[in-house]
Enzyme design. Structure first.
Site, short mmCIF file in Angstrom:
data_model
loop_
_atom_site.label_atom_id
_atom_site.label_comp_id
_atom_site.label_asym_id
_atom_site.label_seq_id
_atom_site.Cartn_x
_atom_site.Cartn_y
_atom_site.Cartn_z
N HIS A 178 -5.87 -21.20 11.52
CA HIS A 178 -4.46 -21.07 11.92
C HIS A 178 -3.49 -21.75 10.94
CE1 HIS A 178 -5.85 -19.26 15.56
NE2 HIS A 178 -6.50 -20.34 15.94
N HIS B 121 -8.78 -25.66 16.98
CA HIS B 121 -9.82 -26.25 17.82
C HIS B 121 -10.51 -27.41 17.10
CE1 HIS B 121 -10.04 -22.08 19.96
NE2 HIS B 121 -8.89 -22.69 20.12
#
Ligand SMILES: [Fe+2]
Length: 378
Positions: free
Chosen positions: A314, A343
């Site tokens: 991301h 994450h």
């Protein structure tokens, strides 16, 4: 008012963050673990079954709803069930009964149960209340947050519903924290609506006992042409947050106070407009302008897509929002920004516009609560 920097060292407050991630290493805010570990694989989705009658409440959770009030939310399969909450400070002895509102929604062939929202109060701080929903089913209890320091938060992002999620929740439950904070990505239902119900049942034992304050992530969007062209249909119906109480016009961004107003927490929306001419931007400007730092020494922000992130996962996704809004947070001397989405755990020094700056917020990414996608690897 001039605010000295860095501020954290000047403040006598006691605030503890229990930050939970996979594998579940409990850390306090200033002591991240440096131990090496092998990243475990992603967990499989677990389904939490409905084991009560159709009239009985399921998926019970509570949230803060303005000064001295909490909102109790639950679902019944039977649409004849009443939207009432009875409560009191002793088990089985309900001194107050309040009627609230309800909603439901459809999504393709799925029709939700009756989703009840009942705002109760005024409530005393740091007090255990016993309550029953719709005059039916089991008794629940929650504890209101304290009105002074010390105060403790549990912070988990990108929770999902896997065995890892269960493990994370078990660790959360083991702490006598005051408020749960979730910076987006709750159920990972991803348009499979029964998974929203399953998630609600999974978190009920914890979310019915302490206020859960959440903001939305990309997994809440669920845009489908005609059926849900603007997205967030399930999220808005099920996870009603105190946006009206904080002067916002959208459940996608809002704010609230804890510790008697000593801490102001702002929940922003990464997936709704944030440019300088947007409603969210204007609301944020007004919300920040109302804060008096003499009575509110701490300001936290939660959002989903991190503005600072060294992980390849991301990378750069929060950049547009950072460019639009970072100056506002810096000008208001926001102390901490929690994000999810990536994450992995990561914490930055105080920073502003990509430079270390003692007046900037500390940025923490905490997006590894146990969802089915597993951990970001680098
Ligand atoms: Fe995400």
């Amino acid at each position: 008012m001039e605010i000295r920097c860095p501020r954290a060292f000047l403040l006598p407050s006691t605030i503890v963050f229990f930050v939970f991630f996979v594998p579940q290493i409990l850390v306090q805010f200033t002591h991240a673990s440096e131990e090496e570990f092998t990243r475990p694989p992603a967990g499989n989705i677990i389904l939490s079954k409905h084991e009560r009658s159709e009239m009985e409440p399921q998926q019970v959770h509570v949230s803060l709803a303005g000064s001295d009030h909490m909102r109790v939310t639950w679902v019944t399969e039977d649409h004849r069930a009443h939207s009432t909450v009875e409560y009191g400070t002793a088990p089985g002895q309900y001194t107050t009964r309040i009627r609230g509102e309800h909603t439901s929604y459809t999504f393709f062939s799925y029709t939700s149960g009756k989703i009840h929202h009942v705002k109760i109060g005024p409530l005393e701080p740091e007090t255990t209340y016993y309550y029953r929903c719709g005059a039916s089913g089991p008794e629940f209890s929650f504890k209101t947050p304290p009105s002074t320091f010390p105060i403790e938060f549990a912070v988990v992002g990108d929770l999902g519903q896997t065995d890892w999620t269960k493990s994370t929740l078990k660790h959360v439950e083991s702490k006598d924290y005051d408020v749960f904070l979730l910076p987006g990505d709750l159920s990972y239902a991803d348009s499979q609506q029964p998974l929203w119900d399953s998630f609600g049942r999974l978190v009920e034992p914890i979310a019915s006992r302490r206020p859960w304050m959440v903001t939305e992530g990309n997994h809440e969007i669920e845009i489908v042409p005609i059926i849900s062209p603007h997205g967030f249909k399930a999220y808005k119906a099920r996870w009603l947050m105190p946006y009206e109480e904080s002067g916002s016009e959208s459940n996608l961004y809002y704010s609230f106070d804890v510790a008697g107003g000593s801490i102001h927490i702002i929940m922003l929306g990464s997936y709704t407009e944030f440019d300088s001419d947007s409603d969210q931007y204007k609301w944020l400007q007004q919300d920040l302008a109302k804060i008096d730092r003499r009575t509110t020494p701490w300001v936290f922000v939660l959002l989903h897509a991190p503005w600072y992130n060294t992980n390849t996962a991301h990378q750069g996704e929060g950049e547009e929002m950072r460019k639009a809004m970072e100056e506002l947070l810096y000008g208001a001397r926001v102390d901490i920004v929690f994000a999810g989405h990536v994450h992995a755990y990561e914490r930055f020094t105080r920073i502003y516009d990509n430079e270390a700056d003692s007046c900037g917020p500390v940025y923490v990414t905490i997006g590894d609560g146990g969802n089915r996608e597993g951990l970001a690897m680098s």
